[in-house]
Design an enzyme around this catalytic site. Structure first.
Site, PDB file in Angstrom:
ATOM      1  CD  GLU A 107      -2.891  -1.257   2.304  1.00 25.37           C
ATOM      2  OE1 GLU A 107      -4.075  -1.246   2.332  1.00 25.37           O
ATOM      3  OE2 GLU A 107      -2.131  -0.856   3.431  1.00 25.37           O
ATOM      4  N   GLY A 192       7.234  -1.643   5.900  1.00 27.17           N
ATOM      5  CA  GLY A 192       8.768  -2.144   5.697  1.00 27.17           C
ATOM      6  C   GLY A 192       9.724  -1.434   6.483  1.00 27.17           C
ATOM      7  CG  LEU A 250      14.190   7.258  20.842  1.00 29.53           C
ATOM      8  CD1 LEU A 250      15.354   6.453  20.012  1.00 29.53           C
ATOM      9  CD2 LEU A 250      14.400   8.468  21.447  1.00 29.53           C
ATOM     10  CG  HIS A 251       8.205   4.506  19.058  1.00 28.14           C
ATOM     11  ND1 HIS A 251       7.471   5.673  18.532  1.00 28.14           N
ATOM     12  CD2 HIS A 251       8.591   3.884  17.774  1.00 28.14           C
ATOM     13  CE1 HIS A 251       7.041   5.641  17.122  1.00 28.14           C
ATOM     14  NE2 HIS A 251       7.784   4.369  16.754  1.00 28.14           N
ATOM     15  CG  ASN A 325      -2.651   6.269  13.797  1.00 29.70           C
ATOM     16  OD1 ASN A 325      -3.619   7.242  13.735  1.00 29.70           O
ATOM     17  ND2 ASN A 325      -1.575   6.578  13.340  1.00 29.70           N
ATOM     18  CB  CYS A 368       1.889   6.290  11.374  1.00 24.94           C
ATOM     19  SG  CYS A 368       2.007   8.081  10.889  1.00 24.94           S
TER      20      CYS A 368
HETATM   21  N1  SAH Z   1      10.063   0.764   9.468  1.00 25.85           N
HETATM   22  C1  SAH Z   1      10.274   2.188   9.557  1.00 25.85           C
HETATM   23  C2  SAH Z   1       8.963   2.889   8.970  1.00 25.85           C
HETATM   24  C3  SAH Z   1       7.523   2.481   9.347  1.00 25.85           C
HETATM   25  S1  SAH Z   1       6.203   3.538   9.758  1.00 25.85           S
HETATM   26  C4  SAH Z   1      10.190   2.749  10.976  1.00 25.85           C
HETATM   27  O1  SAH Z   1       9.925   2.069  11.941  1.00 25.85           O
HETATM   28  O2  SAH Z   1      10.627   4.086  11.158  1.00 25.85           O
HETATM   29  C5  SAH Z   1       6.734   5.030  10.077  1.00 25.85           C
HETATM   30  C6  SAH Z   1       6.424   5.313  11.401  1.00 25.85           C
HETATM   31  O3  SAH Z   1       4.910   5.052  12.191  1.00 25.85           O
HETATM   32  C7  SAH Z   1       7.205   4.729  12.369  1.00 25.85           C
HETATM   33  O4  SAH Z   1       7.976   5.777  13.349  1.00 25.85           O
HETATM   34  C8  SAH Z   1       6.331   3.884  13.305  1.00 25.85           C
HETATM   35  O5  SAH Z   1       7.099   3.522  14.660  1.00 25.85           O
HETATM   36  C9  SAH Z   1       5.012   4.620  13.449  1.00 25.85           C
HETATM   37  N2  SAH Z   1       4.157   3.650  13.892  1.00 25.85           N
HETATM   38  C10 SAH Z   1       3.845   2.514  13.586  1.00 25.85           C
HETATM   39  N3  SAH Z   1       2.686   1.990  14.308  1.00 25.85           N
HETATM   40  C11 SAH Z   1       1.908   3.316  14.581  1.00 25.85           C
HETATM   41  C12 SAH Z   1       0.610   3.290  15.130  1.00 25.85           C
HETATM   42  N4  SAH Z   1      -0.070   2.166  15.429  1.00 25.85           N
HETATM   43  N5  SAH Z   1       0.556   4.844  15.429  1.00 25.85           N
HETATM   44  C13 SAH Z   1       1.201   5.696  15.287  1.00 25.85           C
HETATM   45  N6  SAH Z   1       2.752   5.415  14.759  1.00 25.85           N
HETATM   46  C14 SAH Z   1       2.767   4.014  14.470  1.00 25.85           C
END
Ligand code: SAH
Length: 375
Positions: A107, A192, A250-251, A325, A368
């Site tokens: 997607e 990815g 980072l999270h 999300n 995201c």
């Molecule tokens: N693999 C890469 C790109 C992925 S998505 C990465 O991890 O950076 C892009 C962003 O969306 C990343 O920061 C990811 O952690 C975040 N993300 C993933 N799931 C999410 C969710 N449920 N809610 C908000 N952000 C999310």
């Protein structure tokens, strides 16, 4: 009772057909030479694809009529077939489900942002496409839908580039609400982990930023690579001489929590990830982004905001808070607004630039972490 072995249902894992966007300008010239055509035909064909945004032989009037079909069949095969698209935000956000040549699904999400302050809205639009670099993902972050299904396969360079080219075509076509516009930004934030598909992603970056006829000619700063923090790959990217924006997922500011949210942290912990991002910033002179999904009662405590603020103060970094999300299979929710505000203010008090992502497409599972490419 007999059941067919599963293997009969599995998609064929053949290589995608060769496409002009897989090749450097030099390789494209060699490819047209193989067809007995002069090198400049490669430049003309590239211009059709990257500048005029067409793969229609009938439109290629500067190419010999008798050879157009053959050129297109050899160098511009159809790589992505649209299965369907869904729109939201009054047609300003569109998620497209694509089928690849082997049946694999991916997607991408196109988002048009109108700048309210500007006099001529058209020119000031930001049109961002969020593209996938892999089908599925092997990084297994528990709050991300893509990670739940594991990795299916890497995308080829052209399969990655074609998502951006398709977005550019859509923007130019006027089909998107608001009339014709131009693609301005590409973010590797779809399905990815881009740095786990390193070689193809770097080649795709060149195709995105190279000027015509080599590529789409986007500005480097408007292309963003988002990573879980694969340290050796960040280091390598810094040596490529590219200037694209780096975003690090980072999270959590502490290893104990980050080990659970971004499992690859057990291999490359917070300190090493930030050092790699610092070196990238030092090389490029550009601020990097720290992505931080705000997850209620998981990573949103005031003390974690302070710890993050201390970690980042003095670094060339900017924090982008992402309201979590929802994803199937996870009970976590987004932090309540007051908690998010407090987190943001504490970061700001440490002198760390911070913004909250204007996250789009939640209603269509296009935001995201929600991309799962279900048929
Ligand atoms: N693999 C890469 C790109 C992925 S998505 C990465 O991890 O950076 C892009 C962003 O969306 C990343 O920061 C990811 O952690 C975040 N993300 C993933 N799931 C999410 C969710 N449920 N809610 C908000 N952000 C999310």
């Amino acid at each position: 009772m007999t059941t067919l072995p599963l293997v009969f249902d599995a998609p064929k894992r053949t290589k995608p057909p060769r496409h002009l966007a897989d090749l450097t300008q030099e390789q494209r010239r060699a490819a047209v030479a193989e067809l007995g055509l002069p090198a400049f035909r490669a430049d003309q064909l590239s211009r059709h694809y990257f500048s005029r945004l067409t793969a229609d032989p009938a439109a290629m009037t500067d190419l010999p009529a008798g050879r157009r079909d053959e050129l297109v069949a050899t160098l511009l095969p159809e790589l992505l077939t649209e299965v369907r698209h869904v729109e939201t935000d009054n047609g300003m956000t569109r998620k497209t489900l694509w089928k690849l040549h082997d049946g694999t699904l991916v997607e991408s999400v196109l988002m048009r942002y109108r700048r309210k302050a500007a006099g001529t809205a058209e020119r000031d639009d930001r049109v961002t496409v969020c593209i996938s670099s892999q089908a599925g993902c092997g990084m297994a972050c528990p709050f991300c839908a893509t990670g739940q299904g594991g990795l299916t396969r890497n995308l080829s360079t052209a399969e990655i580039v074609e998502q951006a080219a398709a977005a550019a075509r859509l923007a130019a076509s006027g089909e998107l609400s608001g009339g014709p516009t131009r693609l301005s930004n590409v973010v590797f934030m779809g399905m990815g982990e881009p740095l786990a598909n390193y070689t193809r992603v770097v080649a795709a970056l060149h195709r995105l930023i190279d000027p015509a006829p080599g590529g789409l000619g986007l500005s480097q700063r408007s292309v963003t690579v988002s990573t879980v923090g694969l340290v050796p790959a960040i280091d390598k990217l810094a040596d490529e001489g590219l200037n694209v924006t780096l975003a690090v997922s980072l999270h959590a500011p502490d290893d104990e929590l980050r080990n659970t949210l971004v499992p690859v942290n057990t291999r490359w912990p917070v300190r090493e990830v930030l050092e790699a991002a610092d070196s990238y910033a030092a090389r490029t002179g550009r601020r990097y982004s720290i992505e931080y999904a705000m997850i209620r009662k998981v990573n949103d405590q005031p003390w974690r905001a302070d710890l993050l603020g201390e970690l980042l103060s003095g670094r060339l970094a900017h924090v982008n808070l992402i309201p979590l999300n929802p994803t199937p299979g996870s009970d976590w929710d987004a932090s309540p607004k007051p908690v998010e505000d407090e987190f943001r203010l504490r970061l700001a008090a440490h002198g760390v630039p911070v913004t909250v992502r204007d996250t789009r497409g939640r209603e269509i599972d296009g935001a995201c972490g929600q991309l799962a490419a279900k048929a």
